[in-house]
Design an enzyme around this catalytic site. Structure first.
Site, PDB file in Angstrom:
ATOM      1  N   SER A  59    -120.070 -37.328 -27.099  1.00 33.79           N
ATOM      2  CA  SER A  59    -119.548 -36.888 -25.806  1.00 33.79           C
ATOM      3  C   SER A  59    -118.518 -35.802 -26.053  1.00 33.79           C
ATOM      4  CB  SER A  59    -118.876 -38.059 -25.070  1.00 33.79           C
ATOM      5  OG  SER A  59    -118.210 -37.616 -23.896  1.00 33.79           O
TER       6      SER A  59
ATOM      7  N   TYR B  77    -113.494 -45.727 -24.396  1.00 37.29           N
ATOM      8  CA  TYR B  77    -114.651 -44.837 -24.439  1.00 37.29           C
ATOM      9  C   TYR B  77    -114.355 -43.605 -25.287  1.00 37.29           C
ATOM     10  CZ  TYR B  77    -118.556 -41.964 -22.839  1.00 37.29           C
ATOM     11  OH  TYR B  77    -119.684 -41.177 -22.794  1.00 37.29           O
TER      12      TYR B  77
END
Length: 257
Positions: free
Chosen positions: A150, A163
């Site tokens: 990401s 995350y």
């Protein structure tokens, strides 16, 4: 000539979102796909990924998998090899999130995100490499690993500590595996999506979050799952043989701005 003709690919988190798009693109390009997820029903609704591949004349099987468990990952890769003969591509995509900052995050939340997003990628990479080391190289490659990281593995994930930390770990793990196993002819790369519109619930798709992302992204639209699937296809194909250890941004120019 299809880019993945007769290749065998495992895709985790394949029922919905990015994993669904990657699996469908791989099947369209001729891969025999092993779909791994805890559930077959897509978050977006509609037919399952397996059904869509079969409808289009593609080849796939589905295996219930919790990527945080070694026994499940071991069984997944074993099933792929027993069914199709080898493993050419391992896509570690399955992920979860909490949308909590440091003080809001409970220990159980932290442990679950790390178990899926980081340990799950570790287990997927390890089992894939174990199998690939037993295979003959084809066009100088024994196998390819594509990890889904990401942009929040490179910059902070606002309001979601577990995350962001987990995705940062995926980026580093990708480099480590690539360097450690380059001489084994194993390719390992990551795809780092920016803001991609999927069916997942939560604050990421709240109107104010989407408005910020639209203003922050130089490209005149936000990302679609198929944008990520295109990058994952490139890294799974022979087009990318001398590329290993990279974290390929698919973010509409966000990180360049």
């Amino acid at each position: 000539m299809l880019l993945l003709e007769n290749k065998v690919a495992v895709v985790t988190g394949a029922s919905s979102g990015l994993g669904r798009a990657i699996a469908l693109r791989y099947a369209h390009e001729g891969a025999r796909v092993v779909l791994a997820d805890r559930r077959e029903e897509p978050i977006e609704g509609g037919p399952s990924t397996l059904e869509l591949i079969h409808r289009s004349g593609g080849t796939a099987i589905s295996q219930a998998t919790d990527v945080s468990k070694w026994a499940d990952i071991d069984a997944l890769v074993t099933a792929a090899v027993e069914t199709y003969g080898r493993l050419d591509v391992m896509v570690n995509n399955a992920a979860t999130y909490t949308s909590t900052n440091l003080v809001e995050t409970q220990e159980e939340q932290w442990e679950r995100v790390i178990a899926v997003n980081l340990t799950g990628v570790f287990l997927g990479c390890k089992r894939a490499v174990q199998q690939m080391l037993t295979q003959e190289a084809v066009n100088e490659v024994r196998g390819r690993i594509v990890n889904i990281s990401s942009q929040h593995g490179m910059v902070a994930s606002p309001g979601d500590l577990p995350y962001g930390v987990s995705k940062g770990g995926v980026v580093q793990m990708t480099r480590q595996v690539a360097v450690d196993h380059a001489r084994d002819f194993i390719v390992c790369n990551a795809v780092a999506p920016g803001k991609i519109i999927t069916g997942k619930p939560g604050v990421a798709n709240a109107p104010q979050a989407l408005d910020y992302s639209i203003r922050r992204t130089p490209w005149p639209r936000l990302g679609r799952p198929d944008d990520v699937a295109g990058a994952a296809l490139f890294l799974a194909s022979d087009l990318s043989t001398y590329i290993t250890g990279i974290n390929l941004l698919v973010d509409g120019g966000w990180m360049a701005g």
